[in-house]
Enzyme design. Structure first.
Site, PDB file in Angstrom:
ATOM      1  N   HIS A 195       0.828  -1.211   0.000  1.00  0.00           N
ATOM      2  CA  HIS A 195       0.000   0.000   0.000  1.00  0.00           C
ATOM      3  C   HIS A 195       0.859   1.256   0.000  1.00  0.00           C
ATOM      4  CE1 HIS A 195      -3.134  -2.929   0.901  1.00  0.00           C
ATOM      5  NE2 HIS A 195      -3.873  -2.080   0.213  1.00  0.00           N
ATOM      6  N   ASP A 461      -4.601  -8.412  -3.814  1.00  0.00           N
ATOM      7  CA  ASP A 461      -4.726  -9.482  -2.829  1.00  0.00           C
ATOM      8  C   ASP A 461      -4.957 -10.839  -3.479  1.00  0.00           C
ATOM      9  OD1 ASP A 461      -4.267  -8.389  -0.280  1.00  0.00           O
ATOM     10  OD2 ASP A 461      -6.133  -7.267  -0.419  1.00  0.00           O
TER      11      ASP A 461
HETATM   12  C1  PEP Z   1      -6.702  -5.277  -4.126  1.00  0.00           C
HETATM   13  O1  PEP Z   1      -6.427  -6.080  -3.231  1.00  0.00           O
HETATM   14  O2  PEP Z   1      -6.480  -5.503  -5.336  1.00  0.00           O
HETATM   15  C2  PEP Z   1      -7.297  -3.975  -3.801  1.00  0.00           C
HETATM   16  C3  PEP Z   1      -7.691  -3.156  -4.739  1.00  0.00           C
HETATM   17  O3  PEP Z   1      -7.377  -3.641  -2.486  1.00  0.00           O
HETATM   18  P1  PEP Z   1      -6.134  -3.133  -1.620  1.00  0.00           P
HETATM   19  O4  PEP Z   1      -4.996  -2.893  -2.550  1.00  0.00           O
HETATM   20  O5  PEP Z   1      -6.552  -1.924  -0.902  1.00  0.00           O
HETATM   21  O6  PEP Z   1      -5.893  -4.293  -0.711  1.00  0.00           O
HETATM   22 MG    MG Z   2      -7.258  -5.805  -1.268  1.00  0.00          MG
END
Ligand code: PEP
Ligand code: MG
Length: 580
Positions: A195, A461
């Site tokens: 993130h 994820d």
């Molecule tokens: C993902 O997991 O692709 C998603 C968009 O959520 P985040 O990156 O916030 O986990």
């Molecule tokens: Mg995610």
């Protein structure tokens, strides 16, 4: 000149001087003193306290108007702690009784205080130990005459125009960087899909992570070039290299200018398929970029960022205000994702099952919300209230079984009933969707598609869980592969399930904004993308150049590849294929 390589983030280039953040714990000298030196040592400590107070006052004065209200409260709390007899008077007593130097006495007193706070029943008081640590570090730095070298302690102009070098940065710290006018950052640890990386992209800030040794090789004020596209950091480059990079910078600017000519074009393929391009946002600060990109709305609003860099969760009213600001600001549809705390998205304050939530396989996202309705309910109320001001949809992260969906649907229904009885407005037609991020949910997408109004594939994820690799662990980062055939097969399953149930399927992971994958995703049948606003026009450029019918066979062949390398070769061919 020395060049070091890691994982690049963004496609930009930054040129500037280095600012190396060291570990926040300081190695302070610890020694005994003569009885006759006691007064001198007490005086030194008092002077350091005065200097620290002055620094806090300056921080308060210089706090930008845009800084969250909590920043001032944070500084106030630290100033109060400096005046608290428990810490400083306690340390003075120790200097006198034990005949030891000021640093040593302060550390001793601070450790005792931290122990006391740690044993407190009350979660709020327990967190005071963090304040004690911050304040102690500041006074220690002042005693030892060293500059602040921890991001949470640097609030002033020291960082403006600099490139921050640190062992690691949390997503919360990266949000904080936003206020500091830093031009790039470089870390020893971290991966492209963390993130922290996502926030950097949204800030249009080039970065290189997973560099191992950056903090060793780079010194304060070294001249650096950070090349986000190539994942390179050039230390003290020659004049000719600097010249070459300045040329590259102007090419990047020229391309950005060209892309703006596509802003008003409809994202339509050569064979007439209209593709919906939406934007991902973390805060309302990105609304400008969303508007500039002319995205069709917000396809993912990561609400958990509202909970970061603060000492308590926002109230329902505060959440409502934040959501309303986004909804009225963008004037297009907004998909608000419910709290996705956990994994690397860490919060400063305590909340139930915090430890478990910090594991990627723990009680995070919707699991946490369903286990702690007192956390979830205010958010649902706030989102529904904001829905009265625009076109809002609710999206549930990390669903892994249908019971979770049923529970959330029931809770939303109950919340609507409550609001109605209180005479509070909300949009009765709010759509509810789920994120497909867990392989189990992808395999059972058919069942989820029956219960929900839309699905959104969270590939960040989904890849992590399908390939069993922690997305923030740079040791296994080399295995993180968006085009692993297993991942592609799952994506295809979800798209097919959506088609069968006649509900939209979007993809909102980082893959959606990477032009390398645009043709492939179109070939798999994807028609809704949501990405960082800064990449919308690049993806649109790809869309305008292709015929989806011509892509299908190549897409199928990539899905059937036996190995990642085979898939990569096929993808390269697909991207080279002239389709215009
Ligand atoms: C993902 O997991 O692709 C998603 C968009 O959520 P985040 O990156 O916030 O986990
Ligand atoms: Mg995610």
């Amino acid at each position: 000149m020395l060049s070091i390589f890691g994982s690049g983030i963004g496609r930009g280039i930054a040129i500037g001087k280095a600012y190396v953040l060291r570990q926040s714990d300081i190695e302070a000298p610890q020694y005994t003193i003569e009885k006759s030196d006691v007064n001198k040592e007490v005086k030194r400590l008092r002077q350091a306290v005065v200097a620290t107070k002055a620094k806090y006052q300056k921080l308060l004065k210089d706090l930008p108007k845009t800084a969250p209200r909590e920043s001032a409260a944070f500084i106030d709390a630290h100033m109060l702690m400096l005046s608290d007899p428990l810490l400083i008077d306690g340390a003075i007593k120790i200097i006198k009784s034990d005949s030891i130097n000021a640093e040593y006495a302060l550390i001793k007193q601070s450790q005792d205080l931290i122990k006391v706070f740690e044993q407190m029943q009350d979660a709020y008081l327990r967190e005071k130990r963090v304040d004690v640590r911050h304040v102690t570090n500041r006074v220690l730095r002042s005693l030892m005459g060293i500059v602040a070298h921890s991001l949470d302690e640097v609030h002033d102009d020291e960082l403006k125009g600099k490139i921050v070098i640190s062992q690691d940065l949390t997503p919360a710290e990266t949000m904080f960087v936003r206020e500091q006018k830093i031009v790039a950052f470089v870390t020893d640890l971290g991966s492209q899909i963390s993130h922290t990386a996502i926030v950097a992209r949204s800030l249009k800030m080039p970065a290189v992570v997973g560099l191992h040794g950056a903090t060793k090789y780079i010194n304060d004020d070294d001249m650096l070039i950070v090349d986000g596209l190539r994942g390179a950091v050039l230390i003290n480059p020659s004049e000719s290299i600097l010249k070459e990079y300045r040329k590259r910078l102007s090419k990047i600017r020229a391309r950005e200018k060209y892309l703006t000519t596509l802003t008003r074009r409809i994202a339509k393929t050569k064979d007439g398929k209209t593709i919906r391009l939406m934007a991902n946002v973390e805060t309302s600060k990105e609304l400008g970029a969303v508007k500039k990109s002319n995205a069709a709305g917000i396809g993912l609003y990561r609400t958990e960022y509202l909970f970061m860099n603060r000492e308590q969760a926002p109230t329902e009213q505060e959440q409502f205000r934040a959501y309303k600001k986004i909804v009225t600001g963008v004037e297009k549809p907004v998909i608000i994702r419910t709290l996705d705390i956990g994994g690397d998205k860490r919060l400063d304050f305590n909340y139930p099952n915090k430890k478990s939530s910090e594991s990627p396989l723990g009680l995070r996202a919707v699991r946490l919300c369903l286990n702690h309705i007192e956390v979830f309910k205010p958010q649902l109320r706030a989102i529904l209230r904001a829905s009265a001001f625009g076109k809002v949809s609710i999206m549930i992260p990390m669903i892994s079984n249908v019971d979770e969906v049923d529970q959330v649907l029931t809770l939303i229904k109950q919340t609507k009933t409550e609001l109605r009885s209180e005479g509070i407005e909300y949009d009765k037609r709010v759509k509810i969707g789920g994120m497909i991020e867990v392989p189990a949910a992808a395999i059972m997408a058919d069942v989820f598609a029956q219960k929900l109004d839309f699905l959104s594939i969270g590939t960040n994820d989904l890849i992590q869980y399908t390939l069993a690799i922690d997305r923030v662990d740079d040791a296994v980062n080399y295995l993180y592969d968006p085009i692993h055939p297993a991942v592609l097969q799952l994506i295809k399953l979800v798209i097919r399930a959506g088609k069968k149930a006649s509900i939209p399927v979007s993809l909102c992971g980082e893959m959606a904004g990477n032009v390398k994958y645009t043709r492939l995703l179109l070939a798999l049948g994807l028609r809704h993308f949501s990405m960082d606003a800064n990449y919308v026009l690049d993806v649109k450029e790809q869309i305008l150049s292709v015929d989806t019918e011509q892509l299908k066979r190549a897409g199928e062949s990539i899905i059937r590849a036996d190995s990642p390398i085979q898939a990569r070769i096929k993808l390269e061919k697909l991207n080279e294929f002239p389709l215009i």
